[in-house]
Design a protein around this motif. Structure first.
Motif, PDB file in Angstrom:
ATOM      1  N   CYS A 208     -43.193   5.857  34.225  1.00  0.00           N
ATOM      2  CA  CYS A 208     -43.951   5.789  32.974  1.00  0.00           C
ATOM      3  C   CYS A 208     -44.891   4.591  32.954  1.00  0.00           C
ATOM      4  O   CYS A 208     -44.652   3.581  33.610  1.00  0.00           O
ATOM      5  N   ARG A 209     -45.946   4.721  32.152  1.00  0.00           N
ATOM      6  CA  ARG A 209     -46.975   3.689  32.083  1.00  0.00           C
ATOM      7  C   ARG A 209     -47.337   3.372  30.642  1.00  0.00           C
ATOM      8  O   ARG A 209     -47.042   4.147  29.737  1.00  0.00           O
ATOM      9  N   ILE A 210     -47.991   2.238  30.467  1.00  0.00           N
ATOM     10  CA  ILE A 210     -48.465   1.791  29.151  1.00  0.00           C
ATOM     11  C   ILE A 210     -49.945   1.456  29.288  1.00  0.00           C
ATOM     12  O   ILE A 210     -50.327   0.702  30.190  1.00  0.00           O
ATOM     13  N   THR A 211     -50.766   2.014  28.418  1.00  0.00           N
ATOM     14  CA  THR A 211     -52.193   1.731  28.490  1.00  0.00           C
ATOM     15  C   THR A 211     -52.746   1.450  27.105  1.00  0.00           C
ATOM     16  O   THR A 211     -52.226   1.940  26.106  1.00  0.00           O
ATOM     17  N   ALA A 223     -38.824   0.956  31.721  1.00  0.00           N
ATOM     18  CA  ALA A 223     -37.427   1.112  32.126  1.00  0.00           C
ATOM     19  C   ALA A 223     -36.681  -0.191  31.806  1.00  0.00           C
ATOM     20  O   ALA A 223     -36.677  -0.604  30.652  1.00  0.00           O
ATOM     21  N   ASP A 224     -36.121  -0.865  32.811  1.00  0.00           N
ATOM     22  CA  ASP A 224     -35.369  -2.099  32.559  1.00  0.00           C
ATOM     23  C   ASP A 224     -36.186  -3.362  32.828  1.00  0.00           C
ATOM     24  O   ASP A 224     -35.681  -4.473  32.623  1.00  0.00           O
ATOM     25  N   ALA A 225     -37.411  -3.210  33.303  1.00  0.00           N
ATOM     26  CA  ALA A 225     -38.240  -4.375  33.635  1.00  0.00           C
ATOM     27  C   ALA A 225     -38.950  -4.896  32.383  1.00  0.00           C
ATOM     28  O   ALA A 225     -39.335  -4.125  31.502  1.00  0.00           O
ATOM     29  N   VAL A 226     -39.143  -6.206  32.324  1.00  0.00           N
ATOM     30  CA  VAL A 226     -39.759  -6.859  31.172  1.00  0.00           C
ATOM     31  C   VAL A 226     -40.902  -7.750  31.643  1.00  0.00           C
ATOM     32  O   VAL A 226     -40.795  -8.451  32.647  1.00  0.00           O
ATOM     33  N   ALA A 227     -42.006  -7.719  30.904  1.00  0.00           N
ATOM     34  CA  ALA A 227     -43.141  -8.610  31.177  1.00  0.00           C
ATOM     35  C   ALA A 227     -43.579  -9.234  29.865  1.00  0.00           C
ATOM     36  O   ALA A 227     -43.754  -8.535  28.865  1.00  0.00           O
ATOM     37  N   ARG A 228     -43.737 -10.536  29.882  1.00  0.00           N
ATOM     38  CA  ARG A 228     -44.212 -11.249  28.700  1.00  0.00           C
ATOM     39  C   ARG A 228     -45.640 -11.720  28.930  1.00  0.00           C
ATOM     40  O   ARG A 228     -46.044 -11.971  30.056  1.00  0.00           O
ATOM     41  N   ALA A 229     -46.372 -11.857  27.845  1.00  0.00           N
ATOM     42  CA  ALA A 229     -47.767 -12.272  27.963  1.00  0.00           C
ATOM     43  C   ALA A 229     -47.849 -13.720  28.414  1.00  0.00           C
ATOM     44  O   ALA A 229     -47.099 -14.573  27.937  1.00  0.00           O
ATOM     45  N   PRO A 230     -48.727 -14.029  29.349  1.00  0.00           N
ATOM     46  CA  PRO A 230     -48.922 -15.434  29.755  1.00  0.00           C
ATOM     47  C   PRO A 230     -49.564 -16.225  28.622  1.00  0.00           C
ATOM     48  O   PRO A 230     -50.200 -15.657  27.730  1.00  0.00           O
ATOM     49  N   LYS A 231     -49.387 -17.532  28.665  1.00  0.00           N
ATOM     50  CA  LYS A 231     -49.965 -18.372  27.616  1.00  0.00           C
ATOM     51  C   LYS A 231     -51.491 -18.284  27.613  1.00  0.00           C
ATOM     52  O   LYS A 231     -52.114 -18.258  26.558  1.00  0.00           O
ATOM     53  N   LEU A 232     -52.068 -18.247  28.784  1.00  0.00           N
ATOM     54  CA  LEU A 232     -53.512 -18.120  28.897  1.00  0.00           C
ATOM     55  C   LEU A 232     -53.833 -16.877  29.707  1.00  0.00           C
ATOM     56  O   LEU A 232     -53.377 -16.728  30.841  1.00  0.00           O
ATOM     57  N   LEU A 241     -53.988  -0.784  32.162  1.00  0.00           N
ATOM     58  CA  LEU A 241     -52.791   0.030  32.274  1.00  0.00           C
ATOM     59  C   LEU A 241     -51.687  -0.790  32.921  1.00  0.00           C
ATOM     60  O   LEU A 241     -51.909  -1.456  33.932  1.00  0.00           O
ATOM     61  N   ALA A 242     -50.499  -0.753  32.338  1.00  0.00           N
ATOM     62  CA  ALA A 242     -49.322  -1.448  32.882  1.00  0.00           C
ATOM     63  C   ALA A 242     -48.429  -0.430  33.581  1.00  0.00           C
ATOM     64  O   ALA A 242     -48.215   0.674  33.071  1.00  0.00           O
ATOM     65  N   PHE A 243     -47.917  -0.806  34.743  1.00  0.00           N
ATOM     66  CA  PHE A 243     -47.108   0.121  35.533  1.00  0.00           C
ATOM     67  C   PHE A 243     -46.086  -0.665  36.336  1.00  0.00           C
ATOM     68  O   PHE A 243     -46.224  -1.876  36.552  1.00  0.00           O
ATOM     69  N   MET A 244     -45.070   0.032  36.818  1.00  0.00           N
ATOM     70  CA  MET A 244     -43.993  -0.593  37.582  1.00  0.00           C
ATOM     71  C   MET A 244     -44.346  -0.622  39.065  1.00  0.00           C
ATOM     72  O   MET A 244     -44.746   0.391  39.644  1.00  0.00           O
ATOM     73  N   THR A 245     -44.204  -1.792  39.687  1.00  0.00           N
ATOM     74  CA  THR A 245     -44.349  -1.929  41.131  1.00  0.00           C
ATOM     75  C   THR A 245     -43.017  -2.418  41.691  1.00  0.00           C
ATOM     76  O   THR A 245     -42.064  -2.671  40.951  1.00  0.00           O
ATOM     77  N   THR A 246     -42.962  -2.568  43.004  1.00  0.00           N
ATOM     78  CA  THR A 246     -41.733  -3.076  43.625  1.00  0.00           C
ATOM     79  C   THR A 246     -41.482  -4.535  43.268  1.00  0.00           C
ATOM     80  O   THR A 246     -40.390  -5.058  43.466  1.00  0.00           O
ATOM     81  N   GLU A 247     -42.505  -5.193  42.728  1.00  0.00           N
ATOM     82  CA  GLU A 247     -42.384  -6.603  42.345  1.00  0.00           C
ATOM     83  C   GLU A 247     -42.342  -6.796  40.826  1.00  0.00           C
ATOM     84  O   GLU A 247     -42.403  -7.924  40.346  1.00  0.00           O
ATOM     85  N   GLY A 248     -42.234  -5.693  40.095  1.00  0.00           N
ATOM     86  CA  GLY A 248     -42.186  -5.792  38.648  1.00  0.00           C
ATOM     87  C   GLY A 248     -43.391  -5.140  37.998  1.00  0.00           C
ATOM     88  O   GLY A 248     -44.142  -4.390  38.642  1.00  0.00           O
ATOM     89  N   ILE A 249     -43.606  -5.419  36.727  1.00  0.00           N
ATOM     90  CA  ILE A 249     -44.702  -4.807  35.983  1.00  0.00           C
ATOM     91  C   ILE A 249     -46.019  -5.501  36.317  1.00  0.00           C
ATOM     92  O   ILE A 249     -46.100  -6.727  36.325  1.00  0.00           O
ATOM     93  N   ARG A 250     -47.053  -4.684  36.585  1.00  0.00           N
ATOM     94  CA  ARG A 250     -48.376  -5.203  36.880  1.00  0.00           C
ATOM     95  C   ARG A 250     -49.410  -4.505  35.999  1.00  0.00           C
ATOM     96  O   ARG A 250     -49.168  -3.438  35.460  1.00  0.00           O
ATOM     97  N   LEU A 251     -50.604  -5.146  35.901  1.00  0.00           N
ATOM     98  CA  LEU A 251     -51.712  -4.590  35.136  1.00  0.00           C
ATOM     99  C   LEU A 251     -52.863  -4.241  36.060  1.00  0.00           C
ATOM    100  O   LEU A 251     -53.102  -4.931  37.057  1.00  0.00           O
TER     101      LEU A 251
END
Length: 277
Positions: A208-211, A223-232, A241-251
């Motif tokens: 699944c993805r988020i756009t 799913a179970d992965a979490v990503a928080r917004a960076p300060k800057l 679009l946000a999606f799951m990679t082998t290293e976590g959520i990426r944009l």
């Protein structure tokens, strides 16, 4: 103290009637559920087809007026509407009736899309329940999966304090404000600014993805992965679009995603197409 529903029978004593007796008024009840109250309406199948809304409302008023008050003042209420079709006016009537006895309508749980849309538009949190469907066997193995519900379309902004839950994809034509939440078993598409919390693939689907037109999120989950917004974070004018990679959520830019990524079931993640070759 339990409210006993009135039974109305239209029966001609001169004509024998072999059909079963039907309760014209199915019971509405109120009960505790942890720190909130559940107000449960009867399903459509449990009431007479010609029962007008005004009589359902009168039954609710009678229940609240006669039931011994066992709740705290200002307690939150989740309306369990089941398959009842409710519009914004009827939801407002229920909220005002609850307010008269110092209860606050906060959440609407329903398996009717129209009721879910009316509740979200009115500013209530929504928990849309999936209609029971047969399980489907996956083509590759014997694993049984439950199909997603049809997408939920909301033509309104999700305000702070509002939480939308849906067992399928959620499409929001508006903003998802800070303090607002969208939780979907499928994808999440925000045709506006995503500034709150979005959780796609909530049942564990890493595909699944988020756009959104503008990604200004507080938190993203897939799913179970979490990503928080960076300060800057640089302000981007193009949809992302946000999606799951082998290293976590990426944009990635939405326009470029399909050119570079393919989903890999063994990895449970989206990978660069060059790695898949």
């Amino acid at each position: 103290m339990t409210f006993e529903p009135t039974i109305s029978l239209d029966k001609n004593d001169d004509q024998p009637d072999s059909s079963p007796l039907v309760n014209r008024y199915a019971q509405i009840y109120l009960k505790h559920d942890d720190e909130q109250m559940l107000l449960v309406l009867p399903s459509q199948a449990e009431i007479s087809a010609d029962l007008p809304w005004s009589e359902t409302w009168q039954e609710l008023k009678h229940l609240l007026q006669t039931k011994e008050q066992s709740w705290q003042v200002g307690a939150n209420v989740c309306l369990v509407a089941k398959d009842r079709l409710l519009d914004a006016r009827q939801l407002q009537t229920i909220a005002e009736t609850l307010d008269d006895v110092k209860l606050s309508l906060l959440t609407v749980s329903t398996n009717r899309r129209q009721t879910a849309v009316a509740a979200a538009t009115s500013g209530y949190s929504v928990q849309q329940q999936a209609v029971a469907q047969p399980l489907i066997k996956a083509a590759t193995d014997s694993e049984e999966i439950s199909p997603l519900a049809d997408p939920l379309y909301l033509q309104s902004t999700v305000r702070s304090g509002v939480e939308i839950r849906h067992p399928g994809t959620i499409v929001i034509f508006g903003d998802l404000n800070p303090g607002g939440k969208a939780i979907a078993a499928g994808d999440i598409l925000v045709w506006g600014r995503l500034r709150g919390i979005a959780h796609a693939g909530a049942q564990g689907n890493t595909q699944c993805r988020i756009t959104a037109l503008q990604m200004e999120f507080t938190q993203l989950r897939i799913a179970d992965a979490v990503a928080r917004a960076p300060k800057l974070r640089p302000r981007r004018l193009s949809p992302e679009l946000a999606f799951m990679t082998t290293e976590g959520i990426r944009l990635a830019k939405t326009s470029e995603f399909a050119k570079h990524y393919v989903y890999s079931p063994p990895n449970g993640a989206w990978i660069d197409q060059n790695q898949a070759k």
